[in-house]
Design a protein around this motif. Structure first.
Motif, PDB file in Angstrom:
ATOM      1  N   UNK A   6      49.237  68.956-108.880  1.00 16.95           N
ATOM      2  CA  UNK A   6      50.564  69.575-108.948  1.00 16.95           C
ATOM      3  C   UNK A   6      50.885  69.999-110.383  1.00 16.95           C
ATOM      4  N   UNK A   7      50.659  69.122-111.355  1.00 13.48           N
ATOM      5  CA  UNK A   7      50.962  69.460-112.753  1.00 13.48           C
ATOM      6  C   UNK A   7      50.090  70.635-113.218  1.00 13.48           C
ATOM      7  N   UNK A   8      48.844  70.668-112.763  1.00 17.44           N
ATOM      8  CA  UNK A   8      47.961  71.792-113.118  1.00 17.44           C
ATOM      9  C   UNK A   8      48.499  73.107-112.553  1.00 17.44           C
ATOM     10  N   UNK A   9      48.978  73.066-111.301  1.00 11.86           N
ATOM     11  CA  UNK A   9      49.517  74.286-110.679  1.00 11.86           C
ATOM     12  C   UNK A   9      50.787  74.742-111.400  1.00 11.86           C
ATOM     13  N   UNK A  10      51.613  73.786-111.806  1.00 13.49           N
ATOM     14  CA  UNK A  10      52.834  74.130-112.545  1.00 13.49           C
ATOM     15  C   UNK A  10      52.459  74.861-113.838  1.00 13.49           C
ATOM     16  N   UNK A  11      51.482  74.303-114.556  1.00 14.84           N
ATOM     17  CA  UNK A  11      51.084  74.903-115.837  1.00 14.84           C
ATOM     18  C   UNK A  11      50.420  76.261-115.617  1.00 14.84           C
ATOM     19  N   UNK A  12      49.511  76.304-114.647  1.00 15.38           N
ATOM     20  CA  UNK A  12      48.738  77.527-114.419  1.00 15.38           C
ATOM     21  C   UNK A  12      49.639  78.704-114.024  1.00 15.38           C
ATOM     22  N   UNK A  13      50.680  78.426-113.276  1.00 16.63           N
ATOM     23  CA  UNK A  13      51.518  79.508-112.735  1.00 16.63           C
ATOM     24  C   UNK A  13      52.849  79.663-113.464  1.00 16.63           C
ATOM     25  N   UNK A  14      52.936  79.005-114.646  1.00 13.95           N
ATOM     26  CA  UNK A  14      54.164  79.119-115.437  1.00 13.95           C
ATOM     27  C   UNK A  14      55.414  78.727-114.673  1.00 13.95           C
ATOM     28  N   UNK A  15      55.275  77.760-113.776  1.00 11.84           N
ATOM     29  CA  UNK A  15      56.461  77.258-113.072  1.00 11.84           C
ATOM     30  C   UNK A  15      57.230  76.363-114.042  1.00 11.84           C
ATOM     31  N   UNK A  16      58.500  76.133-113.748  1.00 14.75           N
ATOM     32  CA  UNK A  16      59.312  75.235-114.573  1.00 14.75           C
ATOM     33  C   UNK A  16      59.640  74.019-113.731  1.00 14.75           C
ATOM     34  N   UNK A  17      59.287  72.849-114.227  1.00 10.92           N
ATOM     35  CA  UNK A  17      59.485  71.632-113.444  1.00 10.92           C
ATOM     36  C   UNK A  17      60.619  70.816-114.048  1.00 10.92           C
ATOM     37  N   UNK A  18      61.661  70.580-113.263  1.00  9.45           N
ATOM     38  CA  UNK A  18      62.780  69.770-113.736  1.00  9.45           C
ATOM     39  C   UNK A  18      62.989  68.598-112.785  1.00  9.45           C
ATOM     40  N   UNK A  19      62.910  67.376-113.306  1.00 12.72           N
ATOM     41  CA  UNK A  19      63.056  66.216-112.425  1.00 12.72           C
ATOM     42  C   UNK A  19      64.501  66.013-111.980  1.00 12.72           C
ATOM     43  N   UNK A  20      64.675  65.754-110.698  1.00  9.03           N
ATOM     44  CA  UNK A  20      66.007  65.465-110.161  1.00  9.03           C
ATOM     45  C   UNK A  20      66.204  63.956-110.010  1.00  9.03           C
ATOM     46  N   UNK A  21      65.130  63.242-109.779  1.00 10.32           N
ATOM     47  CA  UNK A  21      65.231  61.782-109.689  1.00 10.32           C
ATOM     48  C   UNK A  21      66.014  61.322-110.922  1.00 10.32           C
ATOM     49  N   UNK A  22      67.051  60.504-110.719  1.00  7.94           N
ATOM     50  CA  UNK A  22      68.018  60.262-111.802  1.00  7.94           C
ATOM     51  C   UNK A  22      67.366  59.677-113.056  1.00  7.94           C
ATOM     52  N   UNK A  23      66.394  58.770-112.854  1.00  8.75           N
ATOM     53  CA  UNK A  23      65.752  58.131-114.015  1.00  8.75           C
ATOM     54  C   UNK A  23      64.951  59.153-114.820  1.00  8.75           C
ATOM     55  N   UNK A  24      64.219  59.984-114.097  1.00  2.00           N
ATOM     56  CA  UNK A  24      63.350  60.954-114.766  1.00  2.00           C
ATOM     57  C   UNK A  24      64.175  62.065-115.388  1.00  2.00           C
ATOM     58  N   UNK A  25      65.266  62.385-114.730  1.00  2.00           N
ATOM     59  CA  UNK A  25      66.183  63.354-115.301  1.00  2.00           C
ATOM     60  C   UNK A  25      66.767  62.800-116.605  1.00  2.00           C
ATOM     61  N   UNK A  26      67.071  61.502-116.591  1.00  2.00           N
ATOM     62  CA  UNK A  26      67.605  60.857-117.802  1.00  2.00           C
ATOM     63  C   UNK A  26      66.566  60.885-118.924  1.00  2.00           C
ATOM     64  N   UNK A  27      65.325  60.529-118.600  1.00  2.00           N
ATOM     65  CA  UNK A  27      64.261  60.515-119.623  1.00  2.00           C
ATOM     66  C   UNK A  27      64.057  61.929-120.155  1.00  2.00           C
ATOM     67  N   UNK A  28      64.069  62.888-119.240  1.00  2.00           N
ATOM     68  CA  UNK A  28      63.917  64.293-119.638  1.00  2.00           C
ATOM     69  C   UNK A  28      65.013  64.665-120.642  1.00  2.00           C
ATOM     70  N   UNK A  29      66.239  64.271-120.336  1.00  2.00           N
ATOM     71  CA  UNK A  29      67.359  64.578-121.246  1.00  2.00           C
ATOM     72  C   UNK A  29      67.157  63.893-122.591  1.00  2.00           C
ATOM     73  N   UNK A  30      66.682  62.642-122.570  1.00  2.00           N
ATOM     74  CA  UNK A  30      66.472  61.904-123.829  1.00  2.00           C
ATOM     75  C   UNK A  30      65.365  62.553-124.655  1.00  2.00           C
ATOM     76  N   UNK A  31      64.286  62.958-124.006  1.00  2.00           N
ATOM     77  CA  UNK A  31      63.171  63.577-124.739  1.00  2.00           C
ATOM     78  C   UNK A  31      63.562  64.958-125.250  1.00  2.00           C
ATOM     79  N   UNK A  32      64.357  65.672-124.443  1.00  2.00           N
ATOM     80  CA  UNK A  32      64.799  67.010-124.855  1.00  2.00           C
ATOM     81  C   UNK A  32      65.622  66.950-126.124  1.00  2.00           C
ATOM     82  N   UNK A  33      66.330  65.827-126.299  1.00  4.00           N
ATOM     83  CA  UNK A  33      67.188  65.696-127.477  1.00  4.00           C
ATOM     84  C   UNK A  33      66.328  65.662-128.740  1.00  4.00           C
TER      85      UNK A  33
END
Ligand code: NAD
Ligand code: MG
Length: 399
Positions: A135-162
């Motif tokens: 799945x991650x390979x397909x996201x990268x290969x096709x320039x898809x944008x992956x955003x986690x909705x699961x609350x924990x992963x969304x939180x980590x994403x927000x923390x890393x984005x900062x």
């Protein structure tokens, strides 16, 4: 305007997504809504949100829905069958795909969204558990944008984005804290755990969710699946992720940096916050979620997980360390065991037993392609059914 397709529209995440979208009609319109067979709810949603397509997997139910649309003079095209989920994920007018089908049934349509380069708002964690690398390979290969909705992963994403707009672990990140409420059985007497009912398991103290994920939260397999999900999303190893029981469900997860700083994302336990973030990223939109009342909070507690009470966490860690098809086998056997528990066929603690026995009966294989993964999933389901039948014959851990 951005076209949004919601896979699993009638579920808990699907319904919350529609609520956020209805507050932001100037930015989004709905291309397709899908359901397994709940046409009553899908009809109501279509009446209100007027998508271009409605997908019902069950063909008979699709026919009935189609007639209802005609009777109501609604110009909505009804598609049926499993392949239609992939079709609406890949449509040109679909810009964003909300992947909110529960379980392995969501894999194919999530992959279809990745292959067609969409923005994927991923709630279906099973996609990453089963086929993380592919799945991650397909996201990268096709320039898809992956955003986690699961609350924990969304939180980590927000923390890393900062930090530098980063989306993954780097030398500057020391570890990730994955918080967990501990579910409804965090403090119950261990002896009573054998006899808890599906209703007790589904009565989550903080979150309102579908029945499968509610049981997963009660066994904490949900946190095990989320650990695997975090490893793929943030390019982390099992040892980079620390699970922390946090009964208040206010801190949704954290990232610790090498200078000792810990970034956390806080908020009410309401999925509309991570859904709105993933819809609007890198901007922010209204979600309908009220302010967190900091002054009404008495404390924020964090504990190490109790592995005797929650054996599923270790099973998931071991499956991820083993790699290959093992996380898919973990997921499939868990889905069968959870359903058997919900159907009153096995006891609560037998869920972990079934998963453990199925993993023990499975030989490692590299997850080289989707066919191998699906084959492992189907085989694990068969073994799980046999294990459940043998538990019943021996009257072990059954209702
Ligand atoms: P749910 O049971 O409330 O809804 C599931 C949706 O999937 C429904 O629309 C249903 O019609 C559809 N569906 C079920 N089986 C299907 C099949 N075989 N084919 C096609 N469609 C099918 O589930 P939920 O709680 O909304 O969870 C959805 C996903 O989001 C899960 O992967 C879950 O782990 C994840 N998630 C949920 C929450 C939450 O708060 N509910 C939080 C984080 C992650
Ligand atoms: Mg979660």
């Amino acid at each position: 305007m951005i076209g949004v397709t919601i896979l699993g529209a009638t579920g808990s995440i699907g319904t919350s997504t529609l609520d956020v979208l209805s507050r932001n009609k100037d930015k989004f319109y709905i291309v397709a809504l899908t359901a397994n067979n709940n046409i009553d709810k899908l009809f109501e949603q279509c009446l209100e949100h007027k998508p271009k397509y409605a997908v019902v997997v069950n063909e008979d139910a699709a026919d009935i829905l189609s007639k209802r649309f005609k009777a109501a003079s609604l110009d909505i095209e009804v598609l049926s069958g499993v392949d239609s989920l992939d079709t609406v994920s890949s449509l040109d007018e679909t810009d964003y795909v909300v992947a909110a089908i529960v379980g392995a049934a969501g894999l194919s349509s999530s992959l279809a969204a990745a292959k067609s380069g969409k923005r994927i708002l991923l709630a279906n964690k099973e996609t990453l558990v089963m086929s993380g690398q592919i799945f991650m390979d397909e996201v990268a290969k096709n320039n898809a944008t992956l955003l986690p909705v699961d609350s924990e992963h969304n939180a980590i994403y927000q923390c890393l984005q900062s930090f530098n707009g980063s989306t993954g672990l780097s030398d500057e990140v020391r570890k990730i804290y994955l918080t967990a409420s501990g579910g409804p059985f965090r403090t119950i007497d261990l002896k009573l755990l054998e006899s808890v009912t599906p209703e007790q398991a589904c009565a989550h103290p903080n979150w309102s969710m579908g029945r499968k994920i509610s049981v997963d939260s009660a066994t904490m397999m949900n946190k095990g699946l989320e650990l695997i999900e975090a490893c793929w999303l943030f390019n982390a190893s099992v040892d980079d992720v620390q699970i922390a029981i946090h009964p208040q469900s206010i801190v949704h997860s954290m990232a610790e940096f090498i200078d000792g700083s810990i970034m956390a994302q806080l908020g009410r336990p309401d999925m509309r916050t991570p859904i709105a973030y993933a819809l609007a990223w890198p901007e922010r939109i209204e979600s309908g979620v009220n302010s967190l009342d900091l002054f009404a909070m008495s404390s924020l507690e964090f504990e190490q997980p109790d592995h005797a009470r929650f054996p599923c966490i270790k099973l998931a860690e071991d499956a991820m360390r083993a790699g290959g098809i093992m996380p898919a086998v973990l997921n499939a056997s868990n889905e069968v065991a959870v359903q058997a528990f919900l159907d009153n066929e096995i006891a609560f603690m037998s869920i972990a037993r079934v998963v453990e026995l199925v993993l023990a009966q499975t030989s490692f294989q590299v997850a080289s392609d989707i066919e191998t993964i699906i084959h492992a999933d189907v085989t694990a389901r068969k073994i799980a059914c046999d294990v459940i039948a043998s538990l019943s014959e021996n009257h072990v851990g059954v209702k």
